[in-house]
Scaffold this motif. Sequence first.
Motif, PDB file in Angstrom:
ATOM      1  N   GLU A 143       0.856  -1.184   0.000  1.00 45.60           N
ATOM      2  CA  GLU A 143       0.000   0.000   0.000  1.00 45.60           C
ATOM      3  C   GLU A 143       0.890   1.232   0.000  1.00 45.60           C
ATOM      4  O   GLU A 143       1.800   1.355   0.820  1.00 45.60           O
TER       5      GLU A 143
ATOM      6  N   GLN B  18      -2.243   4.870   7.921  1.00 49.87           N
ATOM      7  CA  GLN B  18      -2.910   5.365   6.719  1.00 49.87           C
ATOM      8  C   GLN B  18      -2.599   6.823   6.354  1.00 49.87           C
ATOM      9  O   GLN B  18      -2.423   7.137   5.165  1.00 49.87           O
TER      10      GLN B  18
ATOM     11  N   THR C 168      -6.878  -4.434  -2.116  1.00 49.05           N
ATOM     12  CA  THR C 168      -8.210  -3.890  -1.847  1.00 49.05           C
ATOM     13  C   THR C 168      -8.972  -4.783  -0.873  1.00 49.05           C
ATOM     14  O   THR C 168      -9.662  -4.290   0.034  1.00 49.05           O
TER      15      THR C 168
ATOM     16  N   TRP D 287      -2.468  -0.649  11.306  1.00 50.35           N
ATOM     17  CA  TRP D 287      -2.830  -0.353   9.914  1.00 50.35           C
ATOM     18  C   TRP D 287      -3.552   0.998   9.840  1.00 50.35           C
ATOM     19  O   TRP D 287      -3.253   1.824   8.978  1.00 50.35           O
TER      20      TRP D 287
ATOM     21  N   GLU E 125      -9.833  -4.763   6.788  1.00 52.21           N
ATOM     22  CA  GLU E 125      -9.419  -3.960   7.933  1.00 52.21           C
ATOM     23  C   GLU E 125     -10.459  -2.895   8.269  1.00 52.21           C
ATOM     24  O   GLU E 125     -10.777  -2.672   9.440  1.00 52.21           O
TER      25      GLU E 125
ATOM     26  N   TRP F 276      -7.701  -6.649   1.453  1.00 51.35           N
ATOM     27  CA  TRP F 276      -7.133  -6.436   2.783  1.00 51.35           C
ATOM     28  C   TRP F 276      -7.623  -5.119   3.373  1.00 51.35           C
ATOM     29  O   TRP F 276      -7.980  -5.053   4.550  1.00 51.35           O
ATOM     30  N   ARG F 277      -7.686  -4.093   2.547  1.00 53.03           N
ATOM     31  CA  ARG F 277      -8.149  -2.792   3.016  1.00 53.03           C
ATOM     32  C   ARG F 277      -9.603  -2.875   3.492  1.00 53.03           C
ATOM     33  O   ARG F 277      -9.946  -2.370   4.570  1.00 53.03           O
ATOM     34  N   GLU F 278     -10.447  -3.512   2.705  1.00 51.47           N
ATOM     35  CA  GLU F 278     -11.858  -3.632   3.075  1.00 51.47           C
ATOM     36  C   GLU F 278     -12.019  -4.502   4.319  1.00 51.47           C
ATOM     37  O   GLU F 278     -12.889  -4.245   5.162  1.00 51.47           O
TER      38      GLU F 278
END
Length: 252
Positions: free
Chosen positions: A112, A140, A177, A136, A183, A179-181
């Motif tokens: 990322e 950001q 994406t 995480w 988290e 992993w992001r969603e």
Amino acid sequence: MKKLLLLTLLAASGLAQSDGAIPDVVKNVSQQQNITIIKQIDAPGGAPGWLGQYQDMGVTLFLTPDGKHVVSGYLYDEKGKNISEAYFQKEIYAPMGREMWKKLNAAHPLKEGAENAPRKVFVFADPFCPYCKAFWAEAQPWVKAGKVQLNTLLVAFLNPASGRNAAAILNAKDPVTAWREYELSGGKKRPQAEGTASRETVEIVQNHQTLMDSLGASATPAIYYLNEQNELQQVVGMPNEKQLEAMFGPKP
């Protein structure tokens, strides 16, 4: 290891090996203790000394004036400063850190952030680790500002479902994406698994665990980055504000 106070008059003993030869007594001790001799060191006071390595740890060996005995331990100066640590850092820990950094870069992280970001951080994370989610989230602002590239290496050991969740994320069409969603949803939005995890995916997770173990970490998040001296740094657990700034730089 006890403080060494044996340095006076060693230069006058005539025991220093100017030709680089290692005395038999030092060889015998190193062999019996499984210590690998790296080099002779110029210890203060002319003490005949050698830098060695036992497993992943540094050790210094010093020859007594009679040439028949060896003292193993740390070397301190008159102010109590550990002089041996400087040798360990330069000759053992820094090179080991560079090799570990290469292995981290050769792994399969979820990347990322900008590829040309001035800072790169690696973190081993279990899908069920609440502190990994907190880390995480804290990262950001730096990632979005292009200051940091965050590389997440998924491992699976906290929960029986950790492996399934990690595999589902890695098998997704867009793993980053996914992993992001995952988290952002607090671990509730997991990609639907299509059949069993591929052998490649299972090997990636296993290899990440092996790499994490080799780095000496036993908990997540296990975070790694290079400091300004290009030395590998480790933080295990949720970093505090000072640690976050050390690894990410000033908050954007």
